[in-house]
Design an enzyme around this catalytic site. Structure first.
Site, PDB file in Angstrom:
ATOM      1  N   SER A 115       0.894  -0.822  -0.233  1.00 10.95           N
ATOM      2  CA  SER A 115      -0.093   0.255  -0.464  1.00 10.95           C
ATOM      3  C   SER A 115       1.062   1.409  -0.247  1.00 10.95           C
ATOM      4  CB  SER A 115      -0.708  -0.108   1.458  1.00 10.95           C
ATOM      5  OG  SER A 115      -1.536   1.581   1.680  1.00 10.95           O
ATOM      6  N   TYR A 139      -2.178   0.579  10.076  1.00  9.71           N
ATOM      7  CA  TYR A 139      -2.755   0.381   8.457  1.00  9.71           C
ATOM      8  C   TYR A 139      -0.992  -0.600   7.458  1.00  9.71           C
ATOM      9  CZ  TYR A 139      -3.684  -1.225   3.496  1.00  9.71           C
ATOM     10  OH  TYR A 139      -3.757  -1.195   2.419  1.00  9.71           O
ATOM     11  N   LYS A 143       1.205  -3.063   6.771  1.00  8.58           N
ATOM     12  CA  LYS A 143       2.055  -3.029   5.342  1.00  8.58           C
ATOM     13  C   LYS A 143       3.488  -2.957   4.895  1.00  8.58           C
ATOM     14  CE  LYS A 143      -1.836  -4.018   3.286  1.00  8.58           C
ATOM     15  NZ  LYS A 143      -2.070  -5.370   2.816  1.00  8.58           N
TER      16      LYS A 143
END
Ligand code: UDP
Length: 317
Positions: A115, A139, A143
């Protein structure tokens, strides 16, 4: 080629299943259906309903597989701020389990859904893959840790891998079973929320005081079909002992207000909006430099923002 698609019942994974099945790939899906939908699994595709937190289920799904496309994971910025441990467990520990099971059965190829959230608030726009990773939310941190883990696995075990850093994935795909589209509950993504906005429940605009020309955040949107085409090109060019990172976006930025205006044009009425507070964890501007994917993968996105909006509109009508 037999491909294990983790997260193959979700929005992006189910689109990958459909496109790759049509191109003749043999497919197994591993998904716990925590956010995906079992009804998206096409006939003739092997489906293991299981979790990345359960090595036995991963091992079952890996039977006779040549390569893994790893889409499964938690993917909401806001939720990750509230539940960082959940994101670490599912994304990081889950991928660790997957890599360990791949190692046991000798699967040495992986394409991973990374991402743009790995970059955080970028120093330079457009963002190159070489930019320093400085995520602004859990988040993005998960990643980034996974990208590093896969890089290490490639050096240590010689696996061939690609991390594809998605910017904002949008649009939908029509197939014989209907539309494969975003079906999140609750929906947090901008384009579906804009298209569902009503006077009684208007879409919230998260911040109008960002350092951008119209004060709203700028993002780089890429159509889900273009995105999957890049995955297939990455899969077909995987090289032993190599881990490559590619940005996948359009190379263009649109502000939240520009998306609302484009959606108003598509629907034929002015989309109602409500100016609201900034959302935790959001960077102001994310725009991809996609030179590397263009050159190395011979990939270019062909579906613009109007197609992303009109496909999404069709899918929810
Ligand atoms: N956004 C918004 N209202 C919404 C959903 C999103 O203003 O209902 C904004 C959000 O703050 C971000 C952009 O739209 O600047 C894209 O957000 P989205 O959640 O679609 O994707 P993200 O960039 O978080 O991956």
């Amino acid at each position: 080629m037999h491909v294990l698609i983790t997260g193959g019942t979700g929005y992006i994974g189910s689109t990958a299943v459909e496109i790759m099945r049509n191109q003749g790939y043999e497919i197994t899906i591993l998904d716990d259906c925590s956010t995906g939908h079992a009804d998206s699994v096409p006939q003739g595709v092997r489906f293991v309903q299981g979790s990345l937190l359960n090595p036995v289920e991963i091992c079952d799904a890996l039977a006779d597989v040549d390569v893994v496309m790893h889409f499964a994971g938690k993917s909401l910025v806001g939720e990750s701020v509230e539940k960082p441990d959940l994101y670490k467990r599912v994304n990081v520990d889950g991928t660790r389990n997957l890599l360990d099971e791949m190692s046991k059965v000798g699967v040495k190829k992986m394409v991973f859904s990374s991402s743009a959230a790995t970059y955080g608030q970028p120093q330079e726009i457009p963002i190159k893959e070489s930019a320093i990773g400085a995520p602004t939310n859990p988040y993005g941190s998960t990643k980034l840790v996974i990208d590093q883990m896969i890089g290490e696995e490639s050096r240590r075990r010689g696996i061939a891998a690609a991390s594809l850093r998605y910017f904002n994935v949008a649009g939908a795909m029509h197939c014989e079973r209907g539309w494969l589209a975003e079906r999140h509950d609750p929906e947090t993504h901008l384009i579906p929320n804009v298209l569902r906005s009503t006077a009684i429940d208007p879409v919230k605009i998260f911040g109008n005081d960002w350092p951008t020309p119209d004060g709203t955040c700028i993002r780089d949107y890429v159509h889900v079909i273009d995105l999957i085409e890049a995955h297939i090109k990455a899969l077909e060019t995987l090289t032993d002992n190599h881990h490559e990172i590619y940005n996948l976006g359009s190379g263009d930025g649109f502000s939240v207000r520009q998306i609302v205006d484009a959606a108003s044009k598509a629907t034929g009425y002015a989309i109602p909006t409500l100016d609201s507070a900034r959302r935790d964890g959001d960077p102001a501007i994310l725009i991809a430099d996609i030179t590397k994917a263009r050159k190395h993968l011979d990939w270019r996105p062909t579906r613009g923002i109007d197609v992303m909006i009109s496909d999404t509109l069709e899918s929810i009508r």
